[in-house]
Design an enzyme around this catalytic site. Sequence first.
Site, mmCIF file in Angstrom:
data_model
loop_
_atom_site.group_PDB
_atom_site.id
_atom_site.type_symbol
_atom_site.label_atom_id
_atom_site.label_comp_id
_atom_site.label_asym_id
_atom_site.label_seq_id
_atom_site.Cartn_x
_atom_site.Cartn_y
_atom_site.Cartn_z
ATOM 1 N N GLY A 53 11.508 78.971 6.115
ATOM 2 C CA GLY A 53 11.359 79.647 7.395
ATOM 3 C C GLY A 53 11.515 81.145 7.284
ATOM 4 C CE LYS A 54 10.464 87.274 11.382
ATOM 5 N NZ LYS A 54 9.946 87.742 12.699
ATOM 6 C CG ASN A 57 13.981 79.650 2.779
ATOM 7 O OD1 ASN A 57 13.322 79.873 3.787
ATOM 8 N ND2 ASN A 57 13.896 80.398 1.699
ATOM 9 C CG ASP A 177 15.981 76.100 19.872
ATOM 10 O OD1 ASP A 177 15.049 76.196 20.688
ATOM 11 O OD2 ASP A 177 15.826 76.259 18.648
ATOM 12 C CG ASN A 182 15.663 72.220 16.912
ATOM 13 O OD1 ASN A 182 15.286 72.302 15.745
ATOM 14 N ND2 ASN A 182 15.689 73.258 17.725
ATOM 15 C CG ASP A 194 18.222 74.771 14.481
ATOM 16 O OD1 ASP A 194 19.221 75.524 14.483
ATOM 17 O OD2 ASP A 194 17.063 75.195 14.379
#
Length: 250
Positions: A53-54, A57, A177, A182, A194
């Site tokens: 991911g941005k 990881n 979220d 998730n 998450d």
Amino acid sequence: MFLKRARLARSMPKWKEEWKVWGNVFDRYTEENLVKLSKQGHITELVSPLSIGKESNIFTVASPHGTIVAKIYRVQNCNFKHMYDYIIADPRYGNIKPGKRQIILSWITREFRNIMLARQGGVTVPKPIALEGNVIMMELIDGQQLKDDAPDNPKAFLDTLLKEVATLWKAGLVHGDLSAFNVLNFQQKPVLIDFSQGSSVEAFNAQELLERDLTNVREYFRKLGVPLDVVRASKRIRQGYKPQRGRDTP
């Protein structure tokens, strides 16, 4: 500095060179934390990347606990301003100062703490195992994201998911979220993952976060033909969730 790096290179397990190519995740700070976790007996080998991911990881890891998960935050890539906006609303972190490194490490610590509190409160989440700097280690759940694995019985799955959200609220947390990304479908039961945006139910925006979570859930299950009244479900969760009998979904 040169001697420190040389000692670090000698202490890194052999898998470091093989896996550092994945998303450039292995900066020196990460290497130091992985060495500590290895010496603590939590890592014997990085097995494979689950996601790149941005900001983080996720790797599967071989350890004495069996195959587990390592979530490695890429500290240099983290949007600390976004993190600060979330974390400052959490009364547990109301006195935090807006320094980039402090915000990011507090964010990571908060996620680990949220998982621990959720599990202690009876919510179905991966078992947290260890935290070291920017690395969170937890149980590997052999299930797929809900977005990729629709439940056989959507209504029953939704009812169980709402119970989990209610149990989480009772434990003092709101996910913040929650979506089909998730939630894992593990043997036709939901597992929440998450918790990076999870906050205390004492936060001024806790109800807003809860209803945003429920709206995301509603949109997913609406496509499966199962309705959800967000306002009604929110009220039930905040007052003590009880499953509704009959055909109507709470």
